[in-house]
Structures are given as structure tokens and as C-alpha cells.
Design a protein around this motif. Structure first.
Motif, PDB file in Angstrom:
ATOM      1  N   ALA A  57       0.841  -1.216   0.000  1.00 28.32           N
ATOM      2  CA  ALA A  57       0.000   0.000   0.000  1.00 28.32           C
ATOM      3  C   ALA A  57       0.867   1.254   0.000  1.00 28.32           C
ATOM      4  O   ALA A  57       0.581   2.229  -0.709  1.00 28.32           O
ATOM      5  CB  ALA A  57      -0.940  -0.015   1.203  1.00 28.32           C
ATOM      6  N   ILE A  58       1.936   1.238   0.783  1.00 30.64           N
ATOM      7  CA  ILE A  58       2.791   2.443   0.896  1.00 30.64           C
ATOM      8  C   ILE A  58       3.559   2.688  -0.397  1.00 30.64           C
ATOM      9  O   ILE A  58       3.754   3.834  -0.806  1.00 30.64           O
ATOM     10  CB  ILE A  58       3.772   2.300   2.089  1.00 30.64           C
ATOM     11  CG1 ILE A  58       2.995   2.206   3.408  1.00 30.64           C
ATOM     12  CG2 ILE A  58       4.744   3.482   2.136  1.00 30.64           C
ATOM     13  CD1 ILE A  58       3.854   1.883   4.620  1.00 30.64           C
ATOM     14  N   GLU A  59       3.981   1.613  -1.064  1.00 27.14           N
ATOM     15  CA  GLU A  59       4.894   1.824  -2.197  1.00 27.14           C
ATOM     16  C   GLU A  59       4.184   2.178  -3.503  1.00 27.14           C
ATOM     17  O   GLU A  59       4.838   2.379  -4.524  1.00 27.14           O
ATOM     18  CB  GLU A  59       5.837   0.632  -2.365  1.00 27.14           C
ATOM     19  CG  GLU A  59       5.214  -0.661  -2.799  1.00 27.14           C
ATOM     20  CD  GLU A  59       6.180  -1.838  -2.606  1.00 27.14           C
ATOM     21  OE1 GLU A  59       7.338  -1.627  -2.204  1.00 27.14           O
ATOM     22  OE2 GLU A  59       5.756  -2.973  -2.845  1.00 27.14           O
ATOM     23  N   GLN A  60       2.860   2.306  -3.469  1.00 25.87           N
ATOM     24  CA  GLN A  60       2.155   2.749  -4.685  1.00 25.87           C
ATOM     25  C   GLN A  60       2.516   4.204  -4.998  1.00 25.87           C
ATOM     26  O   GLN A  60       2.875   4.967  -4.093  1.00 25.87           O
ATOM     27  CB  GLN A  60       0.636   2.632  -4.489  1.00 25.87           C
ATOM     28  CG  GLN A  60       0.146   1.214  -4.242  1.00 25.87           C
ATOM     29  CD  GLN A  60       0.669   0.234  -5.269  1.00 25.87           C
ATOM     30  OE1 GLN A  60       0.504   0.429  -6.469  1.00 25.87           O
ATOM     31  NE2 GLN A  60       1.337  -0.820  -4.807  1.00 25.87           N
ATOM     32  N   PRO A  61       2.381   4.606  -6.263  1.00 25.85           N
ATOM     33  CA  PRO A  61       2.625   6.017  -6.613  1.00 25.85           C
ATOM     34  C   PRO A  61       1.715   6.932  -5.789  1.00 25.85           C
ATOM     35  O   PRO A  61       0.627   6.526  -5.364  1.00 25.85           O
ATOM     36  CB  PRO A  61       2.248   6.082  -8.098  1.00 25.85           C
ATOM     37  CG  PRO A  61       2.306   4.680  -8.591  1.00 25.85           C
ATOM     38  CD  PRO A  61       2.001   3.792  -7.428  1.00 25.85           C
ATOM     39  N   SER A  62       2.149   8.165  -5.555  1.00 24.66           N
ATOM     40  CA  SER A  62       1.449   9.049  -4.617  1.00 24.66           C
ATOM     41  C   SER A  62       0.019   9.388  -5.053  1.00 24.66           C
ATOM     42  O   SER A  62      -0.805   9.785  -4.231  1.00 24.66           O
ATOM     43  CB  SER A  62       2.243  10.340  -4.404  1.00 24.66           C
ATOM     44  OG  SER A  62       2.364  11.022  -5.633  1.00 24.66           O
ATOM     45  N   ASP A  63      -0.308   9.216  -6.340  1.00 27.98           N
ATOM     46  CA  ASP A  63      -1.683   9.501  -6.777  1.00 27.98           C
ATOM     47  C   ASP A  63      -2.571   8.255  -6.744  1.00 27.98           C
ATOM     48  O   ASP A  63      -3.696   8.270  -7.224  1.00 27.98           O
ATOM     49  CB  ASP A  63      -1.689  10.144  -8.176  1.00 27.98           C
ATOM     50  CG  ASP A  63      -1.042   9.264  -9.238  1.00 27.98           C
ATOM     51  OD1 ASP A  63      -0.352   8.292  -8.871  1.00 27.98           O
ATOM     52  OD2 ASP A  63      -1.233   9.551 -10.434  1.00 27.98           O
ATOM     53  N   VAL A  64      -2.050   7.181  -6.145  1.00 25.34           N
ATOM     54  CA  VAL A  64      -2.826   5.935  -6.033  1.00 25.34           C
ATOM     55  C   VAL A  64      -3.004   5.591  -4.555  1.00 25.34           C
ATOM     56  O   VAL A  64      -2.030   5.469  -3.814  1.00 25.34           O
ATOM     57  CB  VAL A  64      -2.093   4.758  -6.718  1.00 25.34           C
ATOM     58  CG1 VAL A  64      -2.870   3.459  -6.538  1.00 25.34           C
ATOM     59  CG2 VAL A  64      -1.867   5.059  -8.194  1.00 25.34           C
TER      60      VAL A  64
END
Ligand code: NAP
Length: 248
Positions: free
Chosen positions: A227-234
Motif C-alpha cells: 500500500a505504501i509503495e504505490q505512486p502518490s496519486d494511487v
């Protein structure tokens, strides 16, 4: 490079179980950990292990039921690392028993740790996250935050509250354009020290049986990292992670 590297992560309940496993996974991906719980010696031991493996971690003994201590925790993170990117509200207890057993002290403590602790932590980090216009708050709810079962009435109530707080926070930040992501994590049975917080022998016997199919805490840690490593707009807003054989 991982989207976790360099992120400053406050992690409550880091002294055992899911918190400890999460600290190790995030540290291995380059996060800067702020480890919080009441048992300082456990935190220091974990810090040493992380440092020996080349990771970054600092320790702040904290009781999540104290709003002052939660504010101090956020201030400590800001002073030491200059920012807070991620808060993981993981501290929790599960003293289960039927309501008629009137374990009122346990109800009070559960509400203080599982609900108020989460709110105090959110209150402590929101100002700096809003100012920097980025952040990620992950709350450990539970399958008990979606279902209700006898003996788990108060615990389910607290975890339903966590699920509601996650969704309400998500909506408030989304409509405010703060770029703060919210993730509600709902594990099923996971091996940890959580069962030891149930004092009622009847409930404990039922839980011991139910937890025979429990999965390792590391599985939840990997979901949190995902969850944390998704791109910031996801934003991954909800994850339910059960043992494959768990029915309820
Ligand atoms: N294990 C499961 O099957 C399961 C399933 C669904 C959800 N969850 C949730 O996952 C979270 C982690 O639980 P776990 O399974 O890893 O249990 P655990 O091994 O018992 O860990 C709980 C953590 O919470 C901390 N904690 C308890 N009271 C605290 C307080 N007043 N202030 C600060 N920290 C406190 C404990 O640290 P100290 O005692 O050192 O303070 C410990 O680090 C909990 O929110 C739990 O409800 C667990």
C-alpha cells in the motif's frame, strides 16, 4: 528504487507481532522508522536488529492512550527526521468476553487503545502532513471491523470504529486536496501476542482453536508495504487479508 525508501514512518505497536514484522519489512526497503510502544527494551532490541541490517530506526516509548505522549511522538519524529510521511496506527488489544461477564475495565482499555489511540495519533500527525501536502495514514482495523461475532462485541465495536474513522478521514482529506492517502488494513487470524490480551478462559479457548489456522505477521507487513509503495496519486483504501481457510 522503492517508493518506500527515505520515507519517515511512525509505527505504533512496534514491539511485537504485526508491528515488529512491518518495521523489519519497511526498514529493508529503506524507510526511516520511528518505533513506538510501551515496552522500551523490545523496541531497542528491534532497533538494533534493523541497524545491524543497515536500516534506520529510532525509538520512542509511547502509550497511545495518552494524547500528550502521542503529540510528543510526532514532535520527536519531526525533530529527528524533519518530516512525517507515514503513520501506521497498529497498536491494539483484543480482550474478548461475552458482555454479561461485565469486564468493564477491559472495555474501557480497549476503547482507549483501539479507538482513542488511533484518533490521538491522527491528530498528532495531520497538521504537518497537511502543511507538506502529502502523507499516508494506515489504520489496523480487522475482519472484526467488518463482521460481528459473539464474545467479540466490544472488540468488533472498536474495529468498526477504526473502519469508520479510516473512511471518514479518507473523504475529508480527499475533498480538501491534501494528497493524504488513507488505508484501512483488516487482517483475519494472524499469529502474534494479541490472544494473550484475552483474560476470559472461555473466550481464550475458542480463540486458541480459531487461531490454529493463523498466518504469519509477515504477510500483513508485506500488504502494508504494498500500500505504501504505490505512486502518490494511487490510494489503496481497503485490504482484507485472511488465512485462505478462514470462513468468517
Ligand atoms: N493478530 C491478529 O489476528 C489480528 C487480526 C486483526 C487485526 N489485528 C490488529 O493488528 C494490530 C496489531 O496486533 P498484533 O496481532 O500484532 O498483536 P500484538 O503482538 O499483541 O501487538 C500489539 C502491539 O500493540 C502495542 N500496544 C498495546 N497497548 C498499547 C498502548 N497502550 N500504547 C502503545 N502500544 C500499545 C503492544 O506494545 P506494548 O505492549 O509494548 O505497548 C504491541 O506492540 C492490532 O490493532 C490488532 O487489533 C490483529
Amino acid at each position: 528504487m522503492s517508493n518506500i525508501a527515505g520515507k519517515v514512518v511512525i509505527l505504533t505497536g512496534a514491539s511485537s507481532g504485526i508491528g515488529e514484522a512491518t518495521a523489519k519489512v519497511l526498514a529493508s526497503k529503506g524507510a526511516k522508522l520511528v518505533l513506538a510502544a510501551r515496552r522500551e527494551e523490545r523496541l531497542v532490541q528491534l532497533q538494533k536488529e534493523i541497524q545491524n541490517n543497515g536500516g534506520h530506526a529510532i525509538v520512542k516509548p509511547t502509550d497511545v492512550t495518552s494524547q500528550t505522549q502521542m503529540e510528543d511522538l510526532a514532535e520527536y519524529a519531526l525533530n529527528e527526521f524533519g518530516k512525517i510521511d507515514v503513520l501506521i496506527n497498529n497498536a491494539g488489544i483484543m480482550p474478548q468476553a461475552f458482555l454479561f461477564k461485565k469486564k468493564i475495565d477491559e472495555w474501557d482499555t480497549m476503547i482507549d487503545v483501539n479507538i482513542k489511540g488511533v484518533l490521538y495519533a491522527i491528530a498528532a500527525v495531520l497538521p504537518s502532513m497537511r502543511e507538506q501536502k502529502s502523507g499516508h495514514i494506515l489504520n489496523l482495523s480487522s475482519v472484526a471491523g467488518h463482521n460481528i461475532y459473539p464474545g467479540g462485541t466490544v472488540y468488533c465495536g472498536t474495529k468498526h470504529a477504526v473502519t469508520a474513522i479510516s473512511e471518514g478521514l479518507r473523504q475529508e482529506e480527499a475533498m480538501s486536496g491534501t494528497n493524504i492517502r488513507v488505508t484501512n488494513i483488516s487482517p483475519g487470524a494472524v499469529s502474534s501476542e494479541l490472544l494473550e490480551t484475552t483474560s476470559d478462559p472461555e473466550s481464550k479457548a475458542g480463540l486458541d482453536e480459531f487461531y490454529k489456522s493463523a498466518i504469519d505477521a509477515d504477510n500483513i507487513a508485506r500488504a502494508i508495504a504494498f500500500a505504501i509503495e504505490q505512486p502518490s496519486d494511487v490510494a489503496i483504501n481497503e485490504m482484507i487479508i485472511r488465512p485462505t481457510v478462514q470462513v468468517g
